[in-house]
Scaffold this motif. Structure first.
Motif, PDB file in Angstrom:
ATOM      1  N   ARG A  18       7.333   5.596 -11.821  1.00  0.00           N
ATOM      2  CA  ARG A  18       8.147   5.082 -10.714  1.00  0.00           C
ATOM      3  C   ARG A  18       8.264   6.131  -9.607  1.00  0.00           C
ATOM      4  NH1 ARG A  18      13.269   4.600  -8.481  1.00  0.00           N
ATOM      5  NH2 ARG A  18      13.857   2.449  -7.922  1.00  0.00           N
ATOM      6  N   GLU A  19       8.608   7.362  -9.974  1.00  0.00           N
ATOM      7  CA  GLU A  19       8.752   8.433  -8.988  1.00  0.00           C
ATOM      8  C   GLU A  19       7.417   8.747  -8.331  1.00  0.00           C
ATOM      9  OE1 GLU A  19      10.487  11.520  -6.685  1.00  0.00           O
ATOM     10  OE2 GLU A  19      11.284   9.749  -7.709  1.00  0.00           O
ATOM     11  N   ALA A  20       6.344   8.742  -9.123  1.00  0.00           N
ATOM     12  CA  ALA A  20       5.025   9.023  -8.561  1.00  0.00           C
ATOM     13  C   ALA A  20       4.633   7.978  -7.529  1.00  0.00           C
ATOM     14  CB  ALA A  20       3.987   9.079  -9.682  1.00  0.00           C
ATOM     15  N   LEU A  21       4.943   6.716  -7.804  1.00  0.00           N
ATOM     16  CA  LEU A  21       4.646   5.648  -6.853  1.00  0.00           C
ATOM     17  C   LEU A  21       5.431   5.829  -5.556  1.00  0.00           C
ATOM     18  CD1 LEU A  21       4.637   2.640  -9.341  1.00  0.00           C
ATOM     19  CD2 LEU A  21       2.688   3.318  -7.900  1.00  0.00           C
ATOM     20  N   ILE A  22       6.698   6.178  -5.684  1.00  0.00           N
ATOM     21  CA  ILE A  22       7.540   6.370  -4.498  1.00  0.00           C
ATOM     22  C   ILE A  22       7.011   7.509  -3.640  1.00  0.00           C
ATOM     23  CG2 ILE A  22       9.827   7.119  -3.717  1.00  0.00           C
ATOM     24  CD1 ILE A  22      10.988   5.532  -6.094  1.00  0.00           C
ATOM     25  N   GLN A  23       6.693   8.646  -4.264  1.00  0.00           N
ATOM     26  CA  GLN A  23       6.217   9.799  -3.508  1.00  0.00           C
ATOM     27  C   GLN A  23       4.851   9.533  -2.883  1.00  0.00           C
ATOM     28  OE1 GLN A  23       8.144  12.240  -2.711  1.00  0.00           O
ATOM     29  NE2 GLN A  23       9.784  11.437  -4.023  1.00  0.00           N
ATOM     30  N   ALA A  24       3.968   8.861  -3.614  1.00  0.00           N
ATOM     31  CA  ALA A  24       2.662   8.521  -3.057  1.00  0.00           C
ATOM     32  C   ALA A  24       2.821   7.552  -1.884  1.00  0.00           C
ATOM     33  CB  ALA A  24       1.773   7.912  -4.135  1.00  0.00           C
ATOM     34  N   ALA A  25       3.728   6.597  -2.022  1.00  0.00           N
ATOM     35  CA  ALA A  25       3.970   5.630  -0.947  1.00  0.00           C
ATOM     36  C   ALA A  25       4.545   6.317   0.287  1.00  0.00           C
ATOM     37  CB  ALA A  25       4.917   4.539  -1.431  1.00  0.00           C
ATOM     38  N   VAL A  29       3.073   6.079   4.044  1.00  0.00           N
ATOM     39  CA  VAL A  29       3.886   5.678   5.196  1.00  0.00           C
ATOM     40  C   VAL A  29       3.816   6.738   6.285  1.00  0.00           C
ATOM     41  CG1 VAL A  29       6.251   5.260   5.990  1.00  0.00           C
ATOM     42  CG2 VAL A  29       5.458   4.223   3.874  1.00  0.00           C
ATOM     43  N   GLU A  30       3.827   7.989   5.883  1.00  0.00           N
ATOM     44  CA  GLU A  30       3.732   9.104   6.829  1.00  0.00           C
ATOM     45  C   GLU A  30       2.497   8.952   7.712  1.00  0.00           C
ATOM     46  OE1 GLU A  30       4.777  12.805   8.561  1.00  0.00           O
ATOM     47  OE2 GLU A  30       5.863  11.878   6.906  1.00  0.00           O
ATOM     48  N   LEU A  31       1.403   8.509   7.121  1.00  0.00           N
ATOM     49  CA  LEU A  31       0.140   8.409   7.839  1.00  0.00           C
ATOM     50  C   LEU A  31      -0.013   7.098   8.596  1.00  0.00           C
ATOM     51  CD1 LEU A  31      -2.227   9.875   5.091  1.00  0.00           C
ATOM     52  CD2 LEU A  31      -1.364  11.041   7.132  1.00  0.00           C
ATOM     53  N   GLY A  32       0.459   6.011   7.984  1.00  0.00           N
ATOM     54  CA  GLY A  32       0.170   4.712   8.589  1.00  0.00           C
ATOM     55  C   GLY A  32       1.323   3.760   8.751  1.00  0.00           C
ATOM     56  N   GLY A  33       2.547   4.222   8.504  1.00  0.00           N
ATOM     57  CA  GLY A  33       3.697   3.347   8.643  1.00  0.00           C
ATOM     58  C   GLY A  33       3.835   2.395   7.462  1.00  0.00           C
ATOM     59  N   PRO A  34       4.850   1.517   7.498  1.00  0.00           N
ATOM     60  CA  PRO A  34       5.110   0.597   6.385  1.00  0.00           C
ATOM     61  C   PRO A  34       3.918  -0.280   6.029  1.00  0.00           C
ATOM     62  CG  PRO A  34       6.913   0.566   7.974  1.00  0.00           C
ATOM     63  CD  PRO A  34       5.814   1.358   8.594  1.00  0.00           C
ATOM     64  N   GLU A  35       3.094  -0.593   7.033  1.00  0.00           N
ATOM     65  CA  GLU A  35       1.964  -1.487   6.803  1.00  0.00           C
ATOM     66  C   GLU A  35       0.920  -0.876   5.855  1.00  0.00           C
ATOM     67  OE1 GLU A  35       3.927  -1.962  10.697  1.00  0.00           O
ATOM     68  OE2 GLU A  35       2.874  -0.269   9.762  1.00  0.00           O
ATOM     69  N   ALA A  36       0.972   0.445   5.698  1.00  0.00           N
ATOM     70  CA  ALA A  36      -0.042   1.127   4.891  1.00  0.00           C
ATOM     71  C   ALA A  36       0.188   0.982   3.394  1.00  0.00           C
ATOM     72  CB  ALA A  36      -0.069   2.622   5.259  1.00  0.00           C
ATOM     73  N   ILE A  37       1.355   0.459   2.996  1.00  0.00           N
ATOM     74  CA  ILE A  37       1.688   0.400   1.574  1.00  0.00           C
ATOM     75  C   ILE A  37       0.977  -0.756   0.883  1.00  0.00           C
ATOM     76  CG2 ILE A  37       3.537   0.153  -0.120  1.00  0.00           C
ATOM     77  CD1 ILE A  37       3.481   2.780   1.421  1.00  0.00           C
ATOM     78  N   SER A  38       0.215  -0.416  -0.158  1.00  0.00           N
ATOM     79  CA  SER A  38      -0.473  -1.400  -0.996  1.00  0.00           C
ATOM     80  C   SER A  38      -0.305  -0.966  -2.442  1.00  0.00           C
ATOM     81  CB  SER A  38      -1.955  -1.477  -0.636  1.00  0.00           C
ATOM     82  OG  SER A  38      -2.700  -2.096  -1.671  1.00  0.00           O
ATOM     83  N   ILE A  39       0.325  -1.801  -3.254  1.00  0.00           N
ATOM     84  CA  ILE A  39       0.514  -1.454  -4.665  1.00  0.00           C
ATOM     85  C   ILE A  39      -0.836  -1.272  -5.354  1.00  0.00           C
ATOM     86  CG2 ILE A  39       1.328  -2.318  -6.891  1.00  0.00           C
ATOM     87  CD1 ILE A  39       3.749  -3.440  -5.545  1.00  0.00           C
ATOM     88  N   LYS A  40      -1.781  -2.101  -5.026  1.00  0.00           N
ATOM     89  CA  LYS A  40      -3.114  -1.996  -5.621  1.00  0.00           C
ATOM     90  C   LYS A  40      -3.744  -0.649  -5.302  1.00  0.00           C
ATOM     91  CE  LYS A  40      -7.631  -4.283  -5.719  1.00  0.00           C
ATOM     92  NZ  LYS A  40      -8.427  -5.437  -5.210  1.00  0.00           N
ATOM     93  N   ALA A  41      -3.658  -0.237  -4.025  1.00  0.00           N
ATOM     94  CA  ALA A  41      -4.244   1.034  -3.618  1.00  0.00           C
ATOM     95  C   ALA A  41      -3.517   2.212  -4.257  1.00  0.00           C
ATOM     96  CB  ALA A  41      -4.218   1.148  -2.097  1.00  0.00           C
ATOM     97  N   ALA A  52       0.306  -1.773 -14.039  1.00  0.00           N
ATOM     98  CA  ALA A  52       1.282  -0.733 -14.393  1.00  0.00           C
ATOM     99  C   ALA A  52       2.444  -0.616 -13.402  1.00  0.00           C
ATOM    100  CB  ALA A  52       0.572   0.612 -14.565  1.00  0.00           C
ATOM    101  N   PRO A  53       2.208  -0.593 -12.072  1.00  0.00           N
ATOM    102  CA  PRO A  53       3.337  -0.456 -11.135  1.00  0.00           C
ATOM    103  C   PRO A  53       4.362  -1.578 -11.255  1.00  0.00           C
ATOM    104  CG  PRO A  53       1.272  -0.001 -10.015  1.00  0.00           C
ATOM    105  CD  PRO A  53       0.919  -0.570 -11.355  1.00  0.00           C
ATOM    106  N   TYR A  54       3.922  -2.755 -11.696  1.00  0.00           N
ATOM    107  CA  TYR A  54       4.822  -3.900 -11.754  1.00  0.00           C
ATOM    108  C   TYR A  54       5.817  -3.815 -12.918  1.00  0.00           C
ATOM    109  CZ  TYR A  54       1.830  -5.875  -8.179  1.00  0.00           C
ATOM    110  OH  TYR A  54       1.141  -6.078  -6.999  1.00  0.00           O
ATOM    111  N   ARG A  55       5.643  -2.818 -13.763  1.00  0.00           N
ATOM    112  CA  ARG A  55       6.660  -2.559 -14.785  1.00  0.00           C
ATOM    113  C   ARG A  55       7.884  -1.890 -14.159  1.00  0.00           C
ATOM    114  NH1 ARG A  55       2.027  -1.239 -18.144  1.00  0.00           N
ATOM    115  NH2 ARG A  55       2.298   0.995 -17.767  1.00  0.00           N
ATOM    116  N   HIS A  56       7.711  -1.345 -12.945  1.00  0.00           N
ATOM    117  CA  HIS A  56       8.800  -0.651 -12.253  1.00  0.00           C
ATOM    118  C   HIS A  56       9.261  -1.386 -10.993  1.00  0.00           C
ATOM    119  CE1 HIS A  56       8.182   2.912 -14.786  1.00  0.00           C
ATOM    120  NE2 HIS A  56       6.885   2.657 -14.659  1.00  0.00           N
TER     121      HIS A  56
END
Length: 213
Positions: A18-25, A29-41, A52-56
């Motif tokens: 969960r924390e790893a996903l948040i920090q990676a996201a 966002v830093e690079l591309g804004g909210p639109e850059a977030i993709s759970i698959k990516a 796996a991410p959908y468990r969190h």
């Protein structure tokens, strides 16, 4: 000024996904804004299976709310340091200038926090709503004025709206300062001074009204 913390991460193997996903996201966002977030990516980036991410997080919106809450928490730590560390100008001036610099320099995260639907969809009492209200509380505290009715709160909303307007117009290239021969930083200082003056007038009027009661 301080910065939102960029925590380094490696391909995920063990630990807190969960924390790893948040920090990676946050970094996306830093690079591309909210639109850059993709759970698959993000799953691919962290080296985990697509489910796996959908468990969190139930969906992308849930992840965005958690990421935005973390951004607000880190922003609050930074702003607390700004107003508590002695420096040039009043606490309110330092808060305003730091917020302005953040919005102009870290626009991807700024848009996630202040210019996306994520905040609007956060239910009252959620971690995101709580973190955002802490930001507002820090702004109110920076006024260094007594609590009388909702006078501080109203002025805080006015200055917040003014600073947000500067950031968004500047980002679009619509606020160069050339017309009025004034820099963006000077414009922010004028908003601060006008807001402080309006609050002082309102506080004096309230004191006089109480004295007559």
């Amino acid at each position: 000024m301080g910065q939102i913390i960029r925590k380094p991460f490696k391909t995920y193997h063990h630990g807190d996904l969960r924390e790893a996903l948040i920090q990676a996201a946050l970094q996306e966002v830093e690079l591309g804004g909210p639109e850059a977030i993709s759970i698959k990516a993000l799953a691919k980036q962290l080296g985990v299976s697509q489910p796996a991410p959908y468990r969190h997080f139930a969906d992308r919106d849930a992840l965005l709310q958690a990421v935005t809450a973390e951004a607000f928490r880190q922003f609050n730590v930074m702003m607390r340091e700004v107003i508590e560390t002695p420096g040039k100008g009043s606490k309110l001036s330092r808060f305003a200038q730091a917020s302005l610099a953040f919005g102009l320099q870290r626009h991807g995260i700024y848009r996630l926090m202040f210019a996306s639907r994520t905040m609007a969809c956060a239910p009252k009492g959620s971690e995101l709503h709580t973190a955002a209200m802490e930001t507002l509380a820090l702004l109110i505290e920076s006024f260094e004025a007594p609590a009388v009715g909702l006078l501080r709160e109203r002025q805080a909303l006015k200055i917040w709206a003014g600073l947000h307007g500067i950031v968004m117009l500047a980002e679009q290239g619509l606020l160069t300062g050339e017309a009025g021969q004034i820099s963006i930083e000077e414009l922010a200082d004028e908003i601060v001074e006008q807001t402080k003056l309006a609050l002082n007038v309102a506080l004096k009027a309230a004191e006089e009204a109480e004295g007559k009661a």
